[in-house]
Write a protein that holds these residues in place. Structure first.
Motif, PDB file in Angstrom:
ATOM      1  N   UNK A  50       0.845  -1.194   0.000  1.00  0.00           N
ATOM      2  CA  UNK A  50       0.000   0.000   0.000  1.00  0.00           C
ATOM      3  C   UNK A  50       0.882   1.246   0.000  1.00  0.00           C
ATOM      4  N   UNK A  51       0.740   2.060  -1.044  1.00  0.00           N
ATOM      5  CA  UNK A  51       1.476   3.322  -1.172  1.00  0.00           C
ATOM      6  C   UNK A  51       0.505   4.455  -0.845  1.00  0.00           C
ATOM      7  N   UNK A  52       0.655   5.036   0.348  1.00  0.00           N
ATOM      8  CA  UNK A  52      -0.285   6.043   0.842  1.00  0.00           C
ATOM      9  C   UNK A  52       0.238   7.441   0.503  1.00  0.00           C
ATOM     10  N   UNK A  53      -0.615   8.230  -0.135  1.00  0.00           N
ATOM     11  CA  UNK A  53      -0.170   9.528  -0.640  1.00  0.00           C
ATOM     12  C   UNK A  53       0.690   9.326  -1.866  1.00  0.00           C
ATOM     13  N   UNK A  54       0.225   8.455  -2.736  1.00  0.00           N
ATOM     14  CA  UNK A  54       1.037   7.992  -3.865  1.00  0.00           C
ATOM     15  C   UNK A  54       1.312   9.067  -4.901  1.00  0.00           C
ATOM     16  N   UNK A  55       0.491  10.128  -4.921  1.00  0.00           N
ATOM     17  CA  UNK A  55       0.702  11.172  -5.924  1.00  0.00           C
ATOM     18  C   UNK A  55       0.647  10.607  -7.328  1.00  0.00           C
ATOM     19  N   UNK A  56       1.604  10.979  -8.183  1.00  0.00           N
ATOM     20  CA  UNK A  56       1.581  10.505  -9.571  1.00  0.00           C
ATOM     21  C   UNK A  56       2.093   9.071  -9.753  1.00  0.00           C
ATOM     22  N   UNK A  57       2.333   8.349  -8.650  1.00  0.00           N
ATOM     23  CA  UNK A  57       2.563   6.905  -8.748  1.00  0.00           C
ATOM     24  C   UNK A  57       3.985   6.461  -9.019  1.00  0.00           C
ATOM     25  N   UNK A 114       3.064  -4.447   3.425  1.00  0.00           N
ATOM     26  CA  UNK A 114       3.979  -3.300   3.424  1.00  0.00           C
ATOM     27  C   UNK A 114       3.187  -2.017   3.226  1.00  0.00           C
ATOM     28  N   UNK A 115       3.388  -1.056   4.125  1.00  0.00           N
ATOM     29  CA  UNK A 115       2.841   0.290   3.946  1.00  0.00           C
ATOM     30  C   UNK A 115       4.003   1.231   3.678  1.00  0.00           C
ATOM     31  N   UNK A 116       3.904   1.956   2.579  1.00  0.00           N
ATOM     32  CA  UNK A 116       4.922   2.923   2.150  1.00  0.00           C
ATOM     33  C   UNK A 116       4.219   4.271   2.011  1.00  0.00           C
ATOM     34  N   UNK A 117       4.787   5.307   2.602  1.00  0.00           N
ATOM     35  CA  UNK A 117       4.155   6.628   2.516  1.00  0.00           C
ATOM     36  C   UNK A 117       5.230   7.705   2.564  1.00  0.00           C
ATOM     37  N   UNK A 145       6.987   1.991   6.349  1.00  0.00           N
ATOM     38  CA  UNK A 145       8.026   2.958   5.998  1.00  0.00           C
ATOM     39  C   UNK A 145       7.352   4.271   5.631  1.00  0.00           C
ATOM     40  N   UNK A 146       7.786   5.359   6.250  1.00  0.00           N
ATOM     41  CA  UNK A 146       7.236   6.640   5.823  1.00  0.00           C
ATOM     42  C   UNK A 146       8.228   7.768   6.054  1.00  0.00           C
ATOM     43  N   UNK A 147       7.998   8.851   5.337  1.00  0.00           N
ATOM     44  CA  UNK A 147       8.737  10.090   5.550  1.00  0.00           C
ATOM     45  C   UNK A 147       7.725  11.209   5.757  1.00  0.00           C
ATOM     46  N   UNK A 148       8.136  12.223   6.505  1.00  0.00           N
ATOM     47  CA  UNK A 148       7.291  13.381   6.744  1.00  0.00           C
ATOM     48  C   UNK A 148       8.188  14.572   7.018  1.00  0.00           C
ATOM     49  N   UNK A 149       7.640  15.753   6.969  1.00  0.00           N
ATOM     50  CA  UNK A 149       8.447  16.949   7.213  1.00  0.00           C
ATOM     51  C   UNK A 149       8.526  17.256   8.697  1.00  0.00           C
ATOM     52  N   UNK A 150       9.706  17.731   9.122  1.00  0.00           N
ATOM     53  CA  UNK A 150       9.934  18.141  10.497  1.00  0.00           C
ATOM     54  C   UNK A 150       9.745  19.640  10.679  1.00  0.00           C
ATOM     55  N   UNK A 151       9.860  20.134  11.924  1.00  0.00           N
ATOM     56  CA  UNK A 151       9.469  21.510  12.251  1.00  0.00           C
ATOM     57  C   UNK A 151      10.353  22.601  11.668  1.00  0.00           C
ATOM     58  N   UNK A 152      11.568  22.267  11.220  1.00  0.00           N
ATOM     59  CA  UNK A 152      12.412  23.304  10.611  1.00  0.00           C
ATOM     60  C   UNK A 152      12.015  23.598   9.165  1.00  0.00           C
ATOM     61  N   UNK A 153      11.144  22.761   8.613  1.00  0.00           N
ATOM     62  CA  UNK A 153      10.731  22.923   7.218  1.00  0.00           C
ATOM     63  C   UNK A 153      10.073  24.285   6.995  1.00  0.00           C
ATOM     64  N   UNK A 154      10.569  25.002   5.981  1.00  0.00           N
ATOM     65  CA  UNK A 154      10.032  26.309   5.600  1.00  0.00           C
ATOM     66  C   UNK A 154      10.070  27.301   6.759  1.00  0.00           C
ATOM     67  N   UNK A 155      11.065  27.134   7.634  1.00  0.00           N
ATOM     68  CA  UNK A 155      11.183  28.034   8.783  1.00  0.00           C
ATOM     69  C   UNK A 155      11.380  29.481   8.368  1.00  0.00           C
ATOM     70  N   UNK A 156      12.154  29.702   7.324  1.00  0.00           N
ATOM     71  CA  UNK A 156      12.390  31.071   6.851  1.00  0.00           C
ATOM     72  C   UNK A 156      11.098  31.700   6.336  1.00  0.00           C
TER      73      UNK A 156
END
Length: 292
Positions: A50-57, A114-117, A145-156
């Motif tokens: 399962x690819x969650x938030x797959x976007x354009x695949x 398997x969950x991938x996101x 398995x997943x990735x996400x943005x942390x709090x420093x993202x777009x800090x500026x």
């Protein structure tokens, strides 16, 4: 009140579907790094992916190529993204496409190996509850398995707009400790977390805003200002960003958190309000009946 406006998210990512791949250089790099973590399966071949938030695949197609016999499901909130994904679902290696919310998965319990996101979970309102949903559909011993943005993202960008407007323009992002706590609360086993930091550069603030729009990452906060930002506010934000210019370009920080965890054994407890809650199937509970 929810953090995000779900209708706005669907619209923003749907509108960005044709432009996403050309603009999403960072997203492709993060996705590629997360795909490398599939090696932790140690040669095991999943039956259902399962690819969650797959976007354009892109990742869905890569996993279908890696495991041709697996059933790969690309799930995304935005239907136009899934139409783009169809272009990567070749007739000799097709994968399924499902339009649904990551926070309300329309799949059966313990049905996925398997969950991938990749870079989807920063858009959910309740991370622990969403991960609990992931645990529900993941088989015991399955890999998350997943990735996400942390709090420093777009800090500026956050600070520049804060100097120009009292209403937030940048989403909140979870700290790595919050991500780890959410995994433990949901009952996942052996979580491992890592993080990267990327710095992208832009000639000016409008160029950064155009790229965010092209990938669908516009302001989707439920409490956002519903009118246009306005030239005066935008000019104040641009002026606040300008002192950060180095070597003729404006920097933009992106912090990425990577997570890996395993599905627990059946009946393993999850954390809820500081206590362990165990789930036991009804069939496993003996029932004493009085003789009639």
């Amino acid at each position: 009140m929810p953090t995000f406006d779900l209708r706005h998210l669907k619209h923003a990512f749907g509108r960005a579907a044709p432009s996403y791949e050309a603009a999403a250089a960072l997203q492709k790099e993060v996705e590629s790094r997360l795909l490398e973590s599939l090696d932790y399966l140690d040669g095991r071949v999943p039956q259902v992916v399962l690819d969650i938030g797959a976007g354009p695949g892109r990742a869905s197609a890569a996993m279908k190529k890696r495991w041709p016999k697996a059933q790969v499901v690309a799930l995304d909130l935005a239907l136009p993204m899934l139409r783009q994904a169809k272009k990567k679902s070749a007739w000799w290696r097709p994968f399924r496409r499902v339009c649904a919310d990551a926070a309300a998965l329309p799949l059966a319990d313990a049905s996925v190996d398997l969950i991938f996101s990749s870079l989807c979970l920063q858009w959910v309102d309740d991370l622990p509850a969403t991960l609990a949903g992931f645990r529900r559909v993941l088989k015991p011993g399955g890999l998350l398995l997943f990735s996400t943005f942390g709090p420093r993202t777009l800090g500026e960008l956050r600070e520049a707009f804060a100097a120009a407007d009292q209403v937030p323009h940048v989403s909140p992002f979870a700290h790595i400790q919050q991500v780890g706590d959410a995994l433990i609360q949901a009952g996942f086993r052996d979580p491992v977390l890592d993080q990267d930091r990327f710095t992208l550069t832009y000639p000016d603030l409008p160029a950064l805003m155009r790229e965010l729009r092209a990938i669908g990452a516009t302001n989707a906060l439920a409490g956002r200002r519903r009118t246009l930002t306005g030239k005066a506010r935008f000019a104040r934000a641009a002026a606040a960003y300008e002192p950060l210019r180095r070597d003729g370009a404006l920097p933009s920080t992106w912090e990425v958190i990577y997570a890996q965890a395993w599905g627990p054994a059946p009946g393993a407890p999850r954390r809820e309000a500081g206590a362990d809650i165990a789930a036991v199937p009804l069939s496993a509970i003996p029932i004493r009946r009085k003789p009639g």
